[in-house]
Design an enzyme around this catalytic site. Sequence first.
Site, PDB file in Angstrom:
ATOM      1  N   LEU A 181       0.837  -1.199   0.000  1.00 45.10           N
ATOM      2  CA  LEU A 181       0.000   0.000   0.000  1.00 45.10           C
ATOM      3  C   LEU A 181       0.872   1.249   0.000  1.00 45.10           C
ATOM      4  CD1 LEU A 181      -2.985  -0.756   2.425  1.00 45.10           C
ATOM      5  CD2 LEU A 181      -3.044  -0.522  -0.055  1.00 45.10           C
ATOM      6  N   CYS A 237       7.842  -9.685 -12.903  1.00 46.13           N
ATOM      7  CA  CYS A 237       6.642 -10.527 -12.753  1.00 46.13           C
ATOM      8  C   CYS A 237       5.311  -9.804 -12.986  1.00 46.13           C
ATOM      9  CB  CYS A 237       6.636 -11.169 -11.373  1.00 46.13           C
ATOM     10  SG  CYS A 237       7.973 -12.368 -11.181  1.00 46.13           S
TER      11      CYS A 237
HETATM   12  P1  NAD Z   1      15.517 -15.757 -15.433  1.00 50.83           P
HETATM   13  O1  NAD Z   1      15.381 -15.209 -16.774  1.00 50.83           O
HETATM   14  O2  NAD Z   1      16.336 -15.031 -14.398  1.00 50.83           O
HETATM   15  O3  NAD Z   1      16.114 -17.245 -15.507  1.00 50.83           O
HETATM   16  C1  NAD Z   1      15.684 -18.219 -16.404  1.00 50.83           C
HETATM   17  C2  NAD Z   1      16.899 -19.053 -16.783  1.00 50.83           C
HETATM   18  O4  NAD Z   1      16.465 -20.203 -17.509  1.00 50.83           O
HETATM   19  C3  NAD Z   1      17.895 -18.339 -17.690  1.00 50.83           C
HETATM   20  O5  NAD Z   1      19.169 -18.329 -17.066  1.00 50.83           O
HETATM   21  C4  NAD Z   1      17.903 -19.177 -18.975  1.00 50.83           C
HETATM   22  O6  NAD Z   1      19.187 -19.240 -19.584  1.00 50.83           O
HETATM   23  C5  NAD Z   1      17.465 -20.535 -18.457  1.00 50.83           C
HETATM   24  N1  NAD Z   1      16.893 -21.460 -19.466  1.00 50.83           N
HETATM   25  C6  NAD Z   1      15.953 -21.215 -20.388  1.00 50.83           C
HETATM   26  N2  NAD Z   1      15.670 -22.341 -21.078  1.00 50.83           N
HETATM   27  C7  NAD Z   1      16.455 -23.313 -20.566  1.00 50.83           C
HETATM   28  C8  NAD Z   1      16.607 -24.714 -20.836  1.00 50.83           C
HETATM   29  N3  NAD Z   1      15.879 -25.327 -21.774  1.00 50.83           N
HETATM   30  N4  NAD Z   1      17.519 -25.410 -20.115  1.00 50.83           N
HETATM   31  C9  NAD Z   1      18.252 -24.804 -19.172  1.00 50.83           C
HETATM   32  N5  NAD Z   1      18.130 -23.496 -18.851  1.00 50.83           N
HETATM   33  C10 NAD Z   1      17.240 -22.753 -19.539  1.00 50.83           C
HETATM   34  O7  NAD Z   1      14.027 -15.967 -14.880  1.00 50.83           O
HETATM   35  P2  NAD Z   1      13.501 -15.875 -13.364  1.00 50.83           P
HETATM   36  O8  NAD Z   1      13.325 -14.466 -12.945  1.00 50.83           O
HETATM   37  O9  NAD Z   1      14.316 -16.790 -12.504  1.00 50.83           O
HETATM   38  O10 NAD Z   1      12.039 -16.488 -13.548  1.00 50.83           O
HETATM   39  C11 NAD Z   1      11.836 -17.854 -13.835  1.00 50.83           C
HETATM   40  C12 NAD Z   1      10.363 -18.148 -13.678  1.00 50.83           C
HETATM   41  O11 NAD Z   1       9.955 -17.952 -12.323  1.00 50.83           O
HETATM   42  C13 NAD Z   1       9.444 -17.246 -14.515  1.00 50.83           C
HETATM   43  O12 NAD Z   1       8.342 -18.002 -14.946  1.00 50.83           O
HETATM   44  C14 NAD Z   1       8.989 -16.195 -13.529  1.00 50.83           C
HETATM   45  O13 NAD Z   1       7.764 -15.640 -13.854  1.00 50.83           O
HETATM   46  C15 NAD Z   1       8.884 -17.017 -12.259  1.00 50.83           C
HETATM   47  N6  NAD Z   1       9.036 -16.248 -11.022  1.00 50.83           N
HETATM   48  C16 NAD Z   1       9.985 -15.276 -10.938  1.00 50.83           C
HETATM   49  C17 NAD Z   1      10.133 -14.572  -9.744  1.00 50.83           C
HETATM   50  C18 NAD Z   1      11.170 -13.485  -9.625  1.00 50.83           C
HETATM   51  O14 NAD Z   1      11.124 -12.752  -8.644  1.00 50.83           O
HETATM   52  N7  NAD Z   1      12.093 -13.341 -10.554  1.00 50.83           N
HETATM   53  C19 NAD Z   1       9.330 -14.869  -8.636  1.00 50.83           C
HETATM   54  C20 NAD Z   1       8.403 -15.892  -8.750  1.00 50.83           C
HETATM   55  C21 NAD Z   1       8.255 -16.573  -9.953  1.00 50.83           C
END
Ligand code: NAD
Length: 432
Positions: free
Chosen positions: A251, A261
């Site tokens: 808030l 996200c």
């Molecule tokens: P990110 O981009 O930091 O990391 C994703 C990683 O996956 C990258 O390093 C990429 O190289 C790797 N990757 C992609 N395809 C691949 C494969 N086939 N094999 C191996 N590695 C592969 O993303 P993030 O921020 O960690 O988010 C990941 C997921 O979690 C998303 O769906 C996001 O919405 C969700 N999420 C993120 C957060 C946050 O705060 N960042 C919080 C909750 C949920």
Amino acid sequence: MRIAMIGTGYVGLVSGACLSDFGHNVVCVDKAEEKIAALKRGEMPIFEPGLADLVDSNVRAGRLTFTTDLAAGVDDADAVFIAVGTPSRRGDGHADLSYVFAAAREIAEHISKPCVIVTKSTVPVGTGDEVERIVREVGAEAWVVSNPEFLREGAAIEDFKRPDRIVIGTEDADAIAVMREVYRPLSLNQAPLMFTGRRTAEIIKYAANAFLATKITFINEISDLCEAVGGDVKDVSRGIGLDNRIGPKFLHAGPGYGGSCFPKDTLALLKTAQDNDVALRVVESVVQVNETRKRAMGRKVIKAVGGDARGKIIGVLGLTFKPNTDDMRDAPSLALIQALQDAGAVVRAYDPEGLEQARPLLKDVEFHGDPYSVAEGADALVIVTEWDEFRALDLKRIASILNTPILVDLRNIYPPEHVERAGLAYTSVGRG
Ligand code: NAD
């Protein structure tokens, strides 16, 4: 337990490190070779408080390893987590699931025994069904479970280790048993483990993010009203937040939500709703209001410098979408700086951790190494991200080195009297 984490980004790396700290054997897999090479050298690819030490101690204990070789990583695993990115699909706002499906296929092709495949990435409802279809098509044996992640960047380790809840979407007894074992060390902290259907778990994640985005957007609109009629949005927040039914978090009026996200997840949720002929009008408004707010913040700064920013030097403090992270994805600073540059301003900026990620995203911005050098000779200083470092600035010094003593505080971190006493003209949010 043997756990493989596919995707070693903000979520995968933190989750992998925490799970290894619980005593599991974890291998973090990523396609990005430079990321894995850096981790093997003991260098963190992201900034997250406490992460370097956590990774280091678990690597030393032999419980945490890194590889680019997915086949070797998933071999013999009891649970394989998918934590790859699900960005907005270019052009249409649907979640881009290509990384999830590619990872699922590759996992299915290489697991050597029945295991649990857990989707931790944020994915639209029904994605688990498609992952399961891929697994069957490949001819592998695995249970597909949804386990959305709720950690916040900047407090990710604490959130992972002391979560408000852990949502697990599966109705399969064997999969439930494996997931209980994965999270058993957390039961000491009494984290509620909530089991539900897979589709429901997928919806919970989007509903949670959309609700939080709604709360932020709501107070942002109330702050506009406060400015128009003369009220203090900080007191309004406190006054409503003390009501247990509302709660004080999310808030804080500010420049609009951003980050990796909320923007993409609210859009993806709307797409899912449209595809299913359901109207989510509240979320639609939230997305729209937040979008217009970003440019409105640019106008607020321009008004503070007298209505014309052409040729003026504007100093920006804080670029990341929130403090304690280096994540620049959809940061409000990007739209704000664009709006200022569009109006002819010269922008300089400082961020404690985000400069490296910000540089390629911000053209024609001068980057500085500390807040005072940003302020030196500028026509206004704007606080965009509320890093602790900006909470106790020497305001008298700032007033004396600015060309014109103007402070715009988009996070309301200072009491107005305090700033004005230092000799600065002060503009904040929702304190009319
Ligand atoms: P990110 O981009 O930091 O990391 C994703 C990683 O996956 C990258 O390093 C990429 O190289 C790797 N990757 C992609 N395809 C691949 C494969 N086939 N094999 C191996 N590695 C592969 O993303 P993030 O921020 O960690 O988010 C990941 C997921 O979690 C998303 O769906 C996001 O919405 C969700 N999420 C993120 C957060 C946050 O705060 N960042 C919080 C909750 C949920």
